[in-house]
Design an enzyme around this catalytic site. Sequence first.
Site, PDB file in Angstrom:
ATOM      1  N   ARG A 225     103.851  23.340  40.058  1.00  0.00           N
ATOM      2  CA  ARG A 225     103.975  22.840  39.076  1.00  0.00           C
ATOM      3  C   ARG A 225     105.268  21.866  39.980  1.00  0.00           C
ATOM      4  O   ARG A 225     106.479  22.590  40.498  1.00  0.00           O
ATOM      5  CB  ARG A 225     104.810  23.137  38.206  1.00  0.00           C
ATOM      6  CG  ARG A 225     103.461  23.751  37.296  1.00  0.00           C
ATOM      7  CD  ARG A 225     102.619  22.276  36.590  1.00  0.00           C
ATOM      8  NE  ARG A 225     101.406  23.050  35.406  1.00  0.00           N
ATOM      9  CZ  ARG A 225      99.795  23.339  36.202  1.00  0.00           C
ATOM     10  NH1 ARG A 225     100.189  23.133  36.823  1.00  0.00           N
ATOM     11  NH2 ARG A 225      98.754  23.959  35.361  1.00  0.00           N
ATOM     12  N   HIS A 272      98.025  16.680  44.458  1.00  0.00           N
ATOM     13  CA  HIS A 272      96.971  16.881  43.581  1.00  0.00           C
ATOM     14  C   HIS A 272      95.886  17.624  43.452  1.00  0.00           C
ATOM     15  O   HIS A 272      95.100  17.391  42.652  1.00  0.00           O
ATOM     16  CB  HIS A 272      97.254  16.600  42.051  1.00  0.00           C
ATOM     17  CG  HIS A 272      97.173  17.745  40.983  1.00  0.00           C
ATOM     18  ND1 HIS A 272      98.526  17.394  40.428  1.00  0.00           N
ATOM     19  CD2 HIS A 272      96.909  19.292  41.144  1.00  0.00           C
ATOM     20  CE1 HIS A 272      98.128  18.572  38.878  1.00  0.00           C
ATOM     21  NE2 HIS A 272      97.664  19.684  40.115  1.00  0.00           N
TER      22      HIS A 272
END
Length: 309
Positions: A225, A272
Amino acid sequence: MIRIYFAAGARNWPGYRDTLPAALREAGIEAEISTEAPDPAAVDYIVFAPGGDIEDFSPFTRTKAVLNLWAGVERIVGNPTLTQPLCRMVDPSLTEGMVEWVVGHTLRHHLGMDRHILKRDAGWTQIVPPLARERPVAMLGMGELGAACARALAALNFPVTGWSRSPKTVEGIPCAHGEAGLEAVLRQAQIVVTLLPKTPGTENLLDARRLAWLPQGAVILNPGRGALIDDAALLAALDGPLGHATLDVFRVEPLPADHPFRRHPKVTVTPHIAADTRPASAARVVVENIRRGEAGLPFLHRVDTRRGY
């Protein structure tokens, strides 16, 4: 007839239009799937993803579980209207993808691939890397993903030490916890992988003070994250002794074109892609929890909403 509301958004439906009914048939479950807002009092299960079609869960009084398509739940777990059981996605294919990304980038930095793959006008500088058994790795986060990545790296002879906020036991991997454990793990790590959930207790976990514990030249891989690392502190450390940071997740995505991470010579940005939910395997995970719910069995991967994961 079981009624399922696919409330994960129109963007996700094409991947599940065929795979979710197929998984239900495979499990012998008769169900009706709706992608349009149905009568809330008639919904048995909600398939959800952040940014999906529901903000208020309170009308869904019959719903037995909310089945999230993402491994991360930080964008839903704090919703005060969510009183139904919430299950996060633990998808075998997602785990495979994460292991491959972590192993690939660990080997890239360990072997010095950026330096050793010769360009046309490059010289001939022979810098032999150490063996994997001489390159300590810290795995911050020893949940499903962290444990799988730790085992894969250990199988390649990297000495891996795991760390988590609370005590964990993973066969074959020494684990530490707490602040003192974190300091001990970071001070010896040449490669650090961050795979913790985002919670109030993990935000800015790697701040200036803790980054300073790392040995000179250490490398950070963050596929977890974006908020796990203090951006400003990381940039300052990279301007100093930190070797490199390979980042797959960010506080704002897509990463803005003018963000310093895009320009820094010691930062690698990936968009990502470390791990994603694969509809074919994820549909089976969703259906297994529906099967368990109908059989009165405990749900798999149920989120502890008090802890946030």
